[in-house]
Design an enzyme around this catalytic site. Structure first.
Site, mmCIF file in Angstrom:
data_model
loop_
_atom_site.group_PDB
_atom_site.id
_atom_site.type_symbol
_atom_site.label_atom_id
_atom_site.label_comp_id
_atom_site.label_asym_id
_atom_site.label_seq_id
_atom_site.Cartn_x
_atom_site.Cartn_y
_atom_site.Cartn_z
ATOM 1 N N GLU A 1 0.849 -1.191 0.000
ATOM 2 C CA GLU A 1 0.000 0.000 0.000
ATOM 3 C C GLU A 1 0.886 1.243 0.000
ATOM 4 O OE1 GLU A 1 -2.518 -0.714 3.354
ATOM 5 O OE2 GLU A 1 -3.414 -2.493 2.456
ATOM 6 N N GLU B 1 -7.778 5.029 4.906
ATOM 7 C CA GLU B 1 -7.653 4.255 3.673
ATOM 8 C C GLU B 1 -7.673 5.202 2.475
ATOM 9 O OE1 GLU B 1 -7.343 0.994 3.404
ATOM 10 O OE2 GLU B 1 -7.988 0.154 5.330
#
Length: 819
Positions: free
Chosen positions: A371, A538
């Protein structure tokens, strides 16, 4: 081969660039290093003709080799290699199984002049026929790690010896076969098969020491032709749903464009399809796209998202250390070392005046190595905090920022998607992690426990990336049963962030339900430790669909998220209660609407289940932890009594593995794990060898009616050991003082300073308990939402949660003012 020197004699950390010594397996060596024990010089001697070390032969009466103790768990340490302003950067360490190319890989930063829109997805209506290596020619193949293997040792540069040649050589200038490569930082291509003149099927390497987790990809191609349309198909992706099915495009980087035109990563691809690859179980999913290369004979890279490697972080930190202005505001130290020996950096940011009396903000990123967008968001936050903006100066005056920009450097180095070298997801191990298995999250939790004993942590936020939903959003913690105002306050920070970044942040996408399967995540564990406002942020791999946008995120978009979060923190702690009151009313109205009630009907939220307020979090499909890795629960071979004595274990003819099995019963089924998962957070952390001066206390029971989180909440029974500061440890054990024993003029809630009234000019009708969390006295930073021209703050009032004011008096700790 004769080893070059014993452990403890080879530079910072005791291992230099050589192989980790035998006969210790990874379990024992991890405990020797991460629990703070290092062999004294001369304690080990080399075995002639072998690459290992054994305890030195000693005569009668010689004692066990001495050890050195290096401080409390979670304490930052200066002894590890740091990126100094001069000299070369410390090279990353690789597992011994990995081959690494010698040439460095570095990319320029670039922002496209125009937004990059989503493509029109082709859809899965007519997916291409599945292809296999039997239908083509293997043109690139790396040797996979043996099944069932586990991490044993690491060195700079990875595997010793000459590199192999995984790519098929070209037959001549007329050969148009692409040359693939991925043996560099964060690369993870395992195999490439040529199934047509310009068509390739690719297989990604799973996370090291696992057989799953294939999502991130990053590889290089050479010998390109600009006049041909190439098709690439990745055939072993793990996610059943992806943003590639909604218009997201892969990233391409051209070396020639970067050198001649200053153009960096850009979105490319047509006819993009995401579909199930076959009927076998477990199912594999395919990503297929076509693309043209900009030049003949170019060197190009493909990536899932903008890469940000461990070396990129080190280069940034060295530039920070070279800057006289920024280095005065930031201290770079080491939180710990990873399993491979890479430094996990900790940055402490505050004004030069010091940290006395300030509240703390704890931020972390890259616990999931694939990520990479979270690193760019963290980069933007650091740039803002260390800048000259007036808001940045105010933030440094008010708070101490403790930032861990890369929690899982090993996973980033080897190109994993989710796991560390332990072969497990670290973001499911905060509650039960052991220092030898997950040193990054173990030391981060210990650091937060230590900070909570000294000061209040206003905010904890862990930066992540999301592969199935666009925009940016947050996961919070609403366990139900708390007071109405407390449950509404959990949603205030995300709501404010959505107002500061309306074209990126989606408040309706935020979730606050605490699922049993997520009990081991960082946000849930920190919340139960006492951090009232604990979040996971996120950032989508794709882009934004808000504010009229329908385009991919750029690096600048991700970096701006850091400054938006800082701006929201000031709004969240604004002494003017008007913003908080408006947001509370707005959140209340939104929840009433979601339940189908009339706006303004009132009523309490304390008896409403979190399941009634929202659906599940739609998070990772690897949410349930696989448990601690077997090879780190105990060594397969017996360990010498000498090592056990060094570790402080009571050895009674049993191996550490047998002792570990007696201490913890492994749950065999998902249902059993979910049933007992709430207790996992309450279990005591893995035992640390007893050391002089280490103070351990068990938390007091939570007060009735007190919300979880914050100073006033107390701990749940059995939440584990508290690691106070050195000063607290020197004063001895914590002593609880019942309110009945308090003398005249003494308060059951001791304060470090005299409480002052908060005066908010132009605001009427506000009560102290309506003040924003962490509100300051003095002139408001923003009056009516406008930035004040000047702001001088002279005093502060403590974080105020209404239910705390009504909580009954309870025994408190004299040393740290905790319940």
């Amino acid at each position: 081969m004769q080893p070059s020197g014993p452990p403890g004699d080879q530079g910072a950390g005791g291992f230099g660039g050589e192989l980790l010594p035998e006969p210790y397996d990874s379990f024992m060596r991890s405990h020797l290093r991460y629990y703070g024990y290092f062999q004294a010089p001369g304690a080990l001697q080399p075995v002639p003709g072998q690459d290992r070390w054994v305890p030195s032969a000693r005569g009668p009466g010689t004692s066990v080799p001495s050890v050195q103790h290096c401080g409390f768990p979670g304490d930052p340490r200066d002894r590890f290699a740091l990126p100094s302003a001069r000299g070369p950067l410390p090279a990353p360490r690789w597992p011994i199984e990995c081959e690494v190319v010698k040439e460095p890989i570095e990319h320029i930063e670039w922002v496209p002049p125009e937004p990059e829109p989503f493509c029109q997805p082709a859809g899965p209506a007519c997916p291409p026929a599945p292809l296999s290596e039997d239908q083509g020619t293997i043109v690139y193949q790396l040797s996979p790690a043996p099944p069932g293997s586990c991490f044993t040792r690491a060195r700079i540069g990875g595997s010793p010896g000459p590199l192999s040649s995984p790519a098929t050589p070209l037959e001549g200038p007329q050969d148009t076969t692409l040359l693939f490569e991925s043996r560099f930082e964060s690369g993870n291509l395992q195999k490439a098969v040529k199934v047509g003149p310009f068509e390739y099927v690719l297989w990604l390497r799973p996370d090291l020491y696992t057989v799953k987790h294939t999502q991130w990809f990053y590889f290089r191609v050479q010998n390109t032709r600009r006049d041909h349309l190439y098709r690439f198909t990745i055939a072993n992706l793990a996610k059943p749903k992806s943003l590639y099915g909604e218009g997201m495009c892969p990233l391409l980087y051209s070396q020639r464009d970067a050198e001649s035109c200053g153009i960096g990563w850009r979105r490319v691809g047509t006819d993009i399809r995401y579909y199930r690859g076959g009927a076998e179980e477990p199912a594999a999913f395919c990503l297929s796209w076509t693309a043209r290369f900009p030049h003949d004979g170019d060197t190009c890279f493909f990536a899932h998202s903008y890469p940000y490697t461990y070396s990129d972080l080190q280069r940034y930190l060295r530039a920070l250390c070279r800057d006289p202005a920024r280095s005065r505001l930031c201290t770079v130290r080491a939180l710990c070392r990873s399993l491979a020996g890479n430094t996990v950096y900790l940055l402490t940011i505050s004004s030069p005046a010091g940290a006395a009396g300030k509240r703390a903000v704890v931020l972390s990123a890259r616990v999931h190595p694939g990520e990479s967008g979270s690193s760019w968001a963290m980069r933007g936050l650091l740039d803002f905090l260390l800048g000259a903006d007036a808001d940045a100066r105010l933030l440094r005056q008010l708070f101490v920022f403790m930032v861990v920009p890369m929690l899982n450097p090993d996973g980033v180095v080897v190109g994993n998607s989710r796991c560390s070298l332990a072969g497990r997801d670290p973001n499911r191990a905060y509650g039960t992690a052991r220092g030898g298995s997950f040193p990054g999250v173990w030391h981060l939790r210990a650091m937060v426990e230590r900070v909570l004993a000294e000061r209040e942590v206003v905010l904890y936020c862990d930066f992540h990336g999301h592969s199935r939903k666009n925009n940016i959003f947050m996961y919070g913690c609403d366990g139900g049963g708390a007071g109405s105002r407390s449950r509404l306050r959990q949603r205030i920070f995300p709501l404010m962030l959505s107002k500061n970044a309306p074209d990126k942040f989606s408040f309706p996408s935020c979730k606050f339900k605490v699922q049993k399967s997520k009990a081991g995540t960082g946000r849930v564990v920190m919340w139960r430790l006492g951090v009232s406002h604990s979040y996971t942020m996120e950032a989508a791999f794709g882009g934004s669909t808000l504010g009229g946008r329908s385009s991919h995120f750029t690096v600048q978009d991700l970096k701006s998220l850091g400054s938006h979060l800082c701006d929201t923190l000031l709004d969240f702690c604004d002494p003017d209660p008007a913003k908080l009151q408006r947001c509370l009313a707005e959140v209340d109205a939104l929840l009433q609407q979601r339940l189908g009630r009339e706006p303004g009907c009132g009523g309490s939220w304390s008896d409403v289940s979190p399941s009634e307020l929202e659906s599940s979090t739609s998070g990772s499909d690897t949410s349930v932890s696989d448990g601690p890795p077997v090879h780190l629960c105990g060594p397969e071979q017996p360990v010498s009594p000498w090592v056990l004595l060094v570790l402080g274990w009571e050895w009674e003819g049993q191996s550490p593995g047998e002792l570990e099995q007696r201490r913890r019963k492994r749950l065999q089924s998902r249902r059993a794990r979910n049933t007992l998962q709430p207790n996992a957070i309450s279990q005591t952390r893995a035992s640390v060898p007893a050391r002089p001066g280490l103070c351990r206390t068990r938390g007091q029971p939570a007060l009735p009616g007190t919300p979880r989180g914050g100073r006033g909440a107390g701990r749940e029974p059995g939440t584990g050991a508290t690691f106070p500061s050195r000063a607290g440890a020197e004063r001895g054990r914590h002593t609880a003082v019942p309110s009945s024993e308090l003398g005249p003029g003494m308060s059951a809630v001791p304060r470090r300073r005299r409480p002052l009234r908060t005066h908010c000019p132009g605001v009427t009708g506000g009560s102290p308990r309506d003040a924003a969390p962490g509100a300051e006295t003095g002139t408001s930073r923003r009056q009516g939402g406008q930035v004040a021209a000047a702001c001088r703050l002279s005093a502060r009032v403590p974080l105020n949660i209404p239910s705390r004011a009504s909580a009954p008096a309870a025994p408190r700790c004299c040393a740290c003012a905790r319940h």
